[in-house]
Design an enzyme around this catalytic site. Structure first.
Site, PDB file in Angstrom:
ATOM      1  N   LYS B 181      27.751 106.176  49.325  1.00 59.67           N
ATOM      2  CA  LYS B 181      28.569 105.295  48.612  1.00 59.67           C
ATOM      3  C   LYS B 181      28.658 104.079  49.168  1.00 59.67           C
ATOM      4  CE  LYS B 181      32.364 104.221  48.239  1.00 59.67           C
ATOM      5  NZ  LYS B 181      32.730 102.613  48.320  1.00 59.67           N
ATOM      6  N   GLY B 238      34.220 101.633  58.984  1.00 63.07           N
ATOM      7  CA  GLY B 238      35.339 100.908  58.392  1.00 63.07           C
ATOM      8  C   GLY B 238      36.600 100.901  58.843  1.00 63.07           C
ATOM      9  N   SER B 239      37.657 100.723  58.055  1.00 60.92           N
ATOM     10  CA  SER B 239      38.980 100.605  58.670  1.00 60.92           C
ATOM     11  C   SER B 239      39.404 102.168  59.194  1.00 60.92           C
ATOM     12  CB  SER B 239      39.865  99.979  57.550  1.00 60.92           C
ATOM     13  OG  SER B 239      40.159 101.018  56.426  1.00 60.92           O
ATOM     14  N   ARG B 240      40.541 101.772  59.977  1.00 57.03           N
ATOM     15  CA  ARG B 240      40.893 103.038  60.569  1.00 57.03           C
ATOM     16  C   ARG B 240      41.760 104.004  59.440  1.00 57.03           C
ATOM     17  NH1 ARG B 240      44.939 103.353  65.923  1.00 57.03           N
ATOM     18  NH2 ARG B 240      43.134 102.238  66.723  1.00 57.03           N
ATOM     19  N   GLY B 243      39.286 105.480  57.142  1.00 55.02           N
ATOM     20  CA  GLY B 243      38.442 106.473  57.977  1.00 55.02           C
ATOM     21  C   GLY B 243      39.210 107.932  58.205  1.00 55.02           C
ATOM     22  N   GLU B 260      33.117 105.400  62.438  1.00 58.04           N
ATOM     23  CA  GLU B 260      33.189 104.185  63.561  1.00 58.04           C
ATOM     24  C   GLU B 260      34.433 103.557  62.897  1.00 58.04           C
ATOM     25  OE1 GLU B 260      29.904 101.506  63.812  1.00 58.04           O
ATOM     26  OE2 GLU B 260      31.560 100.243  64.375  1.00 58.04           O
ATOM     27  N   CYS B 297      32.182  95.081  64.519  1.00 60.13           N
ATOM     28  CA  CYS B 297      33.052  96.243  65.011  1.00 60.13           C
ATOM     29  C   CYS B 297      33.343  95.874  66.305  1.00 60.13           C
ATOM     30  CB  CYS B 297      32.354  97.638  64.954  1.00 60.13           C
ATOM     31  SG  CYS B 297      31.545  97.687  63.537  1.00 60.13           S
ATOM     32  N   GLU B 388      43.897  95.854  65.704  1.00 63.30           N
ATOM     33  CA  GLU B 388      42.540  95.032  65.271  1.00 63.30           C
ATOM     34  C   GLU B 388      42.922  93.904  64.336  1.00 63.30           C
ATOM     35  OE1 GLU B 388      37.951  95.820  64.344  1.00 63.30           O
ATOM     36  OE2 GLU B 388      39.545  96.814  63.375  1.00 63.30           O
TER      37      GLU B 388
END
Lengths: 529, 529
Positions: B181, B238-240, B243, B260, B297, B388
């Protein structure tokens, strides 16, 4: 409320902080409670154990590996010294035979495992150092710096005990504190082991808070403990339902969960093997299925047999052995209830009882070994037939021919710890095709040997694809591999020698196996090749 | 509804089965859509991709590793051949600089990574064979025999692209099909890469179904895909929030999830280092924070600086650099919205803007780099300051003295990918104590170097404790280690030679590093030592 046995929290044996309740061990042979009252811990014990274990984590991680190894050796010696008492206690609490099982097999296996852990810790090879000298990067596996929560199972009072077994040895070898939730079916055995572990910790100069021991928890409290982000990892051996509930709690908190859940360990008997040695195989199978009243994770729960003359002879011989088998004693009322309910599900799904009886004649948690039979088609069609029956029961699945049904059965299996193929030379074609189908579905593929009897070897895999475990990449038995479950990957980037752990420094006086610039070596860095 | 670009499913480029919707790439410099319409896939594309990838799994697992390596080499060559077009496309879609970033850094890194994967596959060392000759047990890491679902991020159109980056290379190296994706912020770049990958698969004689490519999914459909038990693993960068939602879906289905997520990558500037080279460090920090508009990152999101003369000078110099900095272009409107909202949260939590401006003056997704400052006490008290800000922003945290505040800040950090300590010789005491605190909280501990610039090395760890990733034991960058995420541990117990994979047989003509009876060696079994 009378005097209850103490729990081990904050490095000392102390009364439970909670007044939640108490329980006693049961004698499985008589279904009668006996021995002292043990506390059912509540939220206060749990919080104290978590806080104390968390406080110990950095301290334990900073310990010299040599101290950890000394602890393992001292603990193994302590267990051997107390072996007669330990074995007697475990026998009373589990009804497992003193000889050979407890005294000659499980206890030596447990002390052997602790000593293997000592060796792995001394060698440090489990840390898998990888060094890139040009890039200035050095990595290895390091402690989690957080406690590991271990739920022990009922079926190995020593070798998988949360205070003495493989999970315990692995977590401590990685220098993480352990919060042990021992199994309430053998509290006195666990207490005795924990006392020895506690003493050995102190003797070895390790923080006594490296081990916290709780005997029993309300399931909801167990879930909240498993979902506490202060944990570094969770290890669980037991039933699928309980394990998956704990995994969900741990997952939500980002705590890696290592589970060993149910497995039906299919055994495929190919026709050539049955022709060559069918009668011997019937004996071998019967012994594996009924040993320890069948209460093994790797018990052969399904045996696939062709509808052939040799297949019929094997099934008849096996049925005869089951028919004359003595009763086995299960660990608990719950175990017997499960055995009966799971057997009833097999019957409802179309399996026929062909050997042994369902009714328990004696007192206690006794059951009769049972052998069942069903057609391949039915086995594939009905998932209930592929469910585990924990105890001395096995389901013979008869195939119409040797190939099509056999492969179809393999393809219908979910993740299992093991699968076994018994084959002779003329089975080669089916054997190859079957092995290819079974391989991705199991952790350990076995040739011509029953799945029970898990060797504690560096090359063992006591693991497998979901849902037999929670992660397909790890084993719970076999050192040093099992240690890696409880480790974090640590990289040092341009960090000076004095701040590096010993196994990542230039000099390698201990001869640790390290991968340096792509090559495994025990040399120092800078040594002439 | 006009003609839409095809998706790659079932080994061929074909029209989306779904009429859900479409999207176009945006030019981040002008916030204007451009290029062809790409489909937003629905449930039918997803099901077809899953079915096709699942069917390819056993086939790919059975391929000769040499074919896989050939594929990587051919693919790398194809990318190099098309480099000018690829770089131009990626520049249009991401606004990342053609030189040096895309052409000189990221594209060569990507092809280099694919060639490292080829080498790892040829060597087979990633499989870590462990053999116990006495016990008849042989284990190694093997394919999952299930597809790996990869969600690519927006910030590396080549090196982390779901069809070309480290997750892709790792999953294919382990011989698992990939469902990619790709990130919808660079669809044309991803399409071009996927075309090259597809061609290279066919050239190498691998199943073309080893790669399925979808461009965009409704988030709910993405979650249902991530929770499909047919998957072998999930990889996400990607973003928390996104994810963790995917992880929850995967966890519930027993699918290991490698994530990650966000990381603030704290940098500690100790006083001696600032005294020695404060001005140079201000430059180094500014360059690292603003490079690629800060969309890394490992961007240094927090810099800890003592309230000392040298600290003040460093902060002043850095603030001056930020004040005169040109605008950066973020990847998307969402990115700019996040940057502004996250910066506003810092301000609300008490941080002061000390360099650069918040307002974007130009068109497109432009932002100004910003430097903020806050006291240690406030940083520790308010979790919003530890969140972040993805983009060219950094928060200076001022400590009252060099030791107490510094250590307290380290202790307040959650799991991060990296932490850096800049130190001089006279900082040794603080440096040691700080390193001990930071070590368990990060995947990579760095000395005197900014965290950006992740070397693709066997000793790299681009990973870290939760919540910077989903598992502390694995890295997403660095081969062969990253491959192991997508492998299952397979044990062979008493299995005859002809049924063993090549790396577990007695003879070892390829010189694979194997651990035999406790010793790493490239020898045959039975060879005289």
């Amino acid at each position: 409320m009378g005097a209850r046995e103490p729990v081990l929290i904050e490095g000392r044996w102390q009364a439970s902080r909670d007044s939640g309740g108490e329980f006693r061990a049961f004698d499985p042979t008589r279904a009668v409670a006996f021995g002292p009252a043990f506390p059912i811990s509540g939220a206060r014990d749990v919080e104290a154990a978590l806080a104390s274990a968390s406080a110990a984590a950095d301290q334990l991680a900073a310990c010299e590996p040599e101290r950890i190894a000394d602890f393992f050796d001292a603990y193994a010696l302590g267990i051997e010294h107390d072996a007669p008492d330990l074995v007697a206690l475990a026998h009373l609490e589990t009804a497992l035979a003193i000889e050979p099982r407890l005294a000659k097999v499980e206890l030596p296996r447990t002390t052997g495992q602790l000593r293997q852990a000592a060796r792995a810790v001394r060698e440090r090879s489990w840390t898998q150092p990888v060094i890139d000298t040009a890039a200035g990067l050095r990595s290895h596996l390091a402690p989690l710096h957080k406690p590991v929560l271990i739920f022990g199972p009922n079926n190995f009072p020593f070798a998988f005990n949360a205070v003495a077994g493989s999970d315990f040895a692995s977590a401590i070898a990685a220098r993480n504190p352990v919060i042990a939730k021992v199994h309430p079916s053998h509290p006195a055995t666990s207490q005795r082991l924990a006392e020895l572990a506690h003493r050995a910790l102190v003797e070895a100069g390790l923080p006594a808070t490296a081990l916290q021991v709780l005997y029993h928890l309300d399931p909801a409290l167990g879930l909240s403990l498993a979902g506490d982000a202060r944990l570094g990892a969770l290890a669980f051996t037991g039933s699928r339902n309980a394990g998956l509930a704990l995994k969900a709690a741990a997952d939500a908190a980002g705590v890696p969960a290592y589970l060993e859940l149910s497995s039906i360990n299919p055994v495929f008997m190919l026709d050539g093997a049955l022709r060559e040695r069918g009668a011997a195989l019937a004996q071998e199978f019967f012994a594996s299925c009924t040993m320890g009243a069948g209460q093994f994770c790797t018990n052969p729960g399904v045996v696939v047999v062709p509808r052939s003359a040799h297949g019929d002879a094997f099934v008849e011989a096996a049925a005869a052995l089951f028919a004359q088998a003595g009763e086995g004693v299960l660990f608990s009322q719950g175990g017997r209830d499960h055995y009966q309910a799971a057997s009833a599900r097999w019957r409802e799904a179309g399996a026929t009882l062909i050997g042994g009886g369902e009714a328990a004649s004696g007192e206690g948690y006794r059951v009769r070994p049972t052998l069942w039979s069903v057609d391949a088609e039915q086995f594939i069609a009905d998932a209930r037939l592929r469910g585990e029956v924990f105890g001395p029961a096995s389901l013979i699945v008869r195939t119409r021919d040797d190939y099509h049904d056999t492969i179809a059965i393999a393809r219908a299996l979910e993740g299992n710890l093991t699968a076994t193929i018994y084959a002779a030379a003329d089975d080669a074609y089916v054997q190859g095709a079957l092995a290819a189908q079974l391989r991705p579905r199991v952790g350990r593929l076995i040739g011509n040997r029953m799945p029970t009897g898990v060797a504690v070897s560096a090359a063992m895999n006591h693991g497998g694809p979901y849902p037999s475990t929670g992660h397909p990449g790890f084993t719970s038995v076999g050192l040093p591999a099992a240690i890696r479950r409880f480790a974090a990957l640590h990289c040092y980037d341009q960090i000076e020698e004095s701040l590096l752990p010993a196994e990542l420094r230039d000099r390698n006086p201990g001869g640790i196996a390290r991968c340096i610039d792509g090559r495994w070596t025990t040399d120092d860095i800078g040594a002439k090749p």
